[in-house]
Design an enzyme around this catalytic site. Structure first.
Site, short mmCIF file in Angstrom:
data_model
loop_
_atom_site.label_atom_id
_atom_site.label_comp_id
_atom_site.label_asym_id
_atom_site.label_seq_id
_atom_site.Cartn_x
_atom_site.Cartn_y
_atom_site.Cartn_z
N GLY A 20 16.25 -4.41 2.59
CA GLY A 20 15.29 -4.40 1.47
C GLY A 20 15.46 -4.17 0.16
CB SER A 52 11.26 -5.17 -0.18
OG SER A 52 11.75 -4.04 -0.04
CG LEU A 54 6.46 -9.50 3.86
CD1 LEU A 54 6.12 -8.69 5.13
CD2 LEU A 54 6.20 -10.79 4.07
N GLY A 57 1.26 -7.24 -4.60
CA GLY A 57 0.74 -6.76 -5.80
C GLY A 57 1.53 -6.50 -6.89
CD GLU A 123 -1.89 -3.45 -6.92
OE1 GLU A 123 -1.59 -2.44 -6.40
OE2 GLU A 123 -1.25 -4.69 -6.76
CG HIS A 238 -3.56 -3.23 2.67
ND1 HIS A 238 -4.64 -4.19 2.43
CD2 HIS A 238 -2.88 -3.18 1.47
CE1 HIS A 238 -4.72 -4.53 1.02
NE2 HIS A 238 -3.58 -3.96 0.57
NE ARG A 280 -3.42 -0.28 -0.90
CZ ARG A 280 -2.03 -0.61 -1.10
NH1 ARG A 280 -0.92 -0.14 -0.09
NH2 ARG A 280 -1.71 -1.74 -1.83
CG HIS A 339 0.43 -2.02 3.97
ND1 HIS A 339 0.96 -3.28 3.81
CD2 HIS A 339 0.35 -1.53 2.53
CE1 HIS A 339 1.11 -3.33 2.79
NE2 HIS A 339 0.91 -2.53 1.90
CD GLU A 363 6.98 1.69 5.00
OE1 GLU A 363 6.02 1.78 5.55
OE2 GLU A 363 7.41 0.63 4.31
NE ARG A 374 2.27 2.48 -0.15
CZ ARG A 374 2.10 0.99 -0.55
NH1 ARG A 374 2.57 0.77 -1.70
NH2 ARG A 374 1.11 0.28 -0.16
CB SER A 379 5.82 1.33 -1.81
OG SER A 379 5.45 0.14 -2.19
CG LEU A 380 7.83 -3.28 -4.65
CD1 LEU A 380 7.14 -4.36 -5.33
CD2 LEU A 380 8.45 -3.35 -3.60
#
Length: 520
Positions: A20, A52, A54, A57, A123, A238, A280, A339, A363, A374, A379-380
């Protein structure tokens, strides 16, 4: 069978486990020859090799004229509900703009406005538009395609595909090698440095947006090697996974960005029932409670986007179309799904574990950035930033390991066994969106017989940590302790701690103990 390069040529090189964003970024950020091991084809998008790929956002970074890293940090701390490491938060959010520039230099083509400025999305729980996108709602796949192409053009990176890490080899408190199954052959690879970038554990739940291989194997390997696991109870569900398809299959995500553009959550009567842009965890609980009250839940983008939906969200539009749903004219059926895991292998601000020569990124790591919950699209950013930092550390020198073992190769089973749907149902039922002490104890009772397996060990750690936290905070919610208490500290388990606690639980669940507690 996968063709292997001569193992002697790879001995002593750093080993990065995971295909990833965190793993690929680490490999690209060191100048050293290194080995990148991934469980499938590195550029495999469907089925996805890593979460990663998938990500819809985007990546959070303070790039707007009205934004600063300090504002980004404040939003991250608020979402983390008292469990973030403020120093790590400051460092990572400060590195956000440079991370965008670094990815641009590696070939990522960001979505831009007509004037050439970055297109910035909003977001939930972000106070500013700071989500950068690439390929509209296919940001993860777009980033990964660019980075994988760069890896393919980098001769010093040896890619081992269809490689499943089995165990870490430790001597005198330090890494000396790793056992992998590569294309049906077991390989012992000598190395003084391993980076675990194996992703999350959402695949341990019946409803998940994660790839099937995201079952926490890296967590189990690290624990056996002597690393400490932290915040295992904090699982982010999620709120808007596409509620279609057979049980047990990965659910497609309907990005938070859709709600950021004005889509609303409604039930079968057309009524709204929650604040769509709350954190979330609170949105997931609202959706779950509404479902438990007998309602169906839908994401309605008809007014906010309508006919513009396919242009803004082409990938999501295609996913819906495959299920016979037109988001421009129909509400999208959704439900919560596991998620992201805020917990993981405890690391210091440089990504190092307590085991010499062992790092963790992405992760699988518990860095202190996310705390109890989070913030969307962080995360990215974490994967890029920590991958870069770890790669640069390797350039400064590798640990002086004990004598490395000889490399070896012999036949083996081609791949690990999949996690059973029965176990995944146990986790969803007993450690899901809303938890109770009784549910967690019942889940532990069922998991204990398989606690010696990778999946069983990780499930037991999650259940035990959740049972031990007598409060609700972030992604961990207990209806029997519905308020935040005084436990604003990370939870930690070594393998020794875990075994001791499980032994206590076995005694608690023994027939004699159960009979003693039966009313007369």
């Amino acid at each position: 069978m996968t063709s292997l390069p001569p193992l002697g040529q790879l001995a002593g090189q750093p080993l990065i486990i995971g295909g990833g964003l965190a793993g690929v970024m680490t490999a690209l950020s060191t100048a050293r020859p290194c080995v990148l091991a991934c469980p499938g084809r590195l550029d495999e998008i469907r089925p996805p090799l890593a979460a990663s790929m998938l990500a819809q956002g985007g990546m959070a970074a303070a790039m707007g004229a009205d934004d600063t890293p300090a504002l980004h940090a404040a939003d991250t701390l608020a979402a983390g509900a008292g469990l973030c490491d403020a120093t790590v938060v400051d460092r990572v959010t400060a590195a956000g703009p440079a991370a965008v520039e670094r990815l641009t230099a590696l070939g990522v083509q960001w979505d831009r406005q007509a004037d050439g400025s970055l297109q910035l999305g909003l977001e939930a729980a972000h106070g500013r538009r700071r989500i950068v996108h690439a390929g509209e709602d296919a940001t993860g796949a777009t980033i990964m395609r660019a980075l994988v192409a760069r890896v393919r053009r980098t001769p010093r990176i040896t890619v081992l595909e269809h490689a499943h890490a089995h165990d870490l080899l430790v001597r005198d408190g330090g890494i000396v090698g790793c056992v992998l199954v590569v294309g049906g052959q077991t390989v012992t690879l000598s190395t003084p440095a391993v980076v675990l970038a194996t992703g999350g554990m959402g695949g341990l739940f019946a409803d998940t947006t994660n790839p099937a291989g995201a079952t926490g194997s890296g967590l189990a390997m690290a624990a056996r090697a002597g690393a400490v696991l932290g915040n295992m109870e904090f699982v982010q569900f999620h709120p808007t996974a596409l509620s279609a398809g057979p049980e047990g299959q990965r659910l497609s995500l309907v990005s938070e960005a859709v709600r950021g553009e004005g889509a609303t959550l409604i039930d079968e009567t057309g009524e709204r029932f929650t604040d769509e842009l709350a954190t979330r965890d609170s949105v997931s609980r609202a959706v779950w409670r509404h479902m438990m009250d007998g309602h169906s839940v839908y994401l309605d983008a008809r007014t906010a986007l309508g006919a513009a939906f396919p242009r803004h969200f082409p990938a999501i539009s295609a996913l819906c179309a495959a299920r016979g749903i037109d988001p421009a004219t129909q509400p999208i059926p959704v439900r919560p799904a596991a998620h992201y895991h805020m917990g993981g292998i405890m690391v210091d601000p440089a990504g190092r574990t307590g085991v010499t020569g062992l790092w963790a990124a992405g992760e699988v790591a518990c860095t202190g950035l996310h705390g109890a919950n989070r913030l969307a699209s962080n995360s990215l950013l974490e994967a890029v930033v920590f991958g870069r930092w770890i790669g640069q550390q390797m350039d400064d020198g590798l640990p002086q390991a004990a004598t490395l073992p000889d490399v070896s190769l012999f036949p083996s089973d081609p791949a690990p066994s999949p996690v059973s749907l029965h176990l995944r149902r146990i986790m969803s039922r007993h450690a899901g969106v809303i938890r109770t002490g009784d549910d967690l104890r019942n889940g532990l009772k069922q998991v204990l017989p398989i606690a010696n397996t990778d999946a069983g060990l990780v499930c037991a750690a999650i259940l035990l940590a959740a049972l031990s936290r007598h409060e609700s905070r972030g992604g961990h919610f207990r209806s029997d302790y519905p308020h935040a208490g005084a436990m604003a500290t990370p939870s930690r388990f070594s393998l020794t701690d875990l075994h001791a606690r499980l032994a206590e639980m076995r005694d608690t669940f023994s027939p004699a103990a159960l009979n003693e507690r039966m009313p007369s």
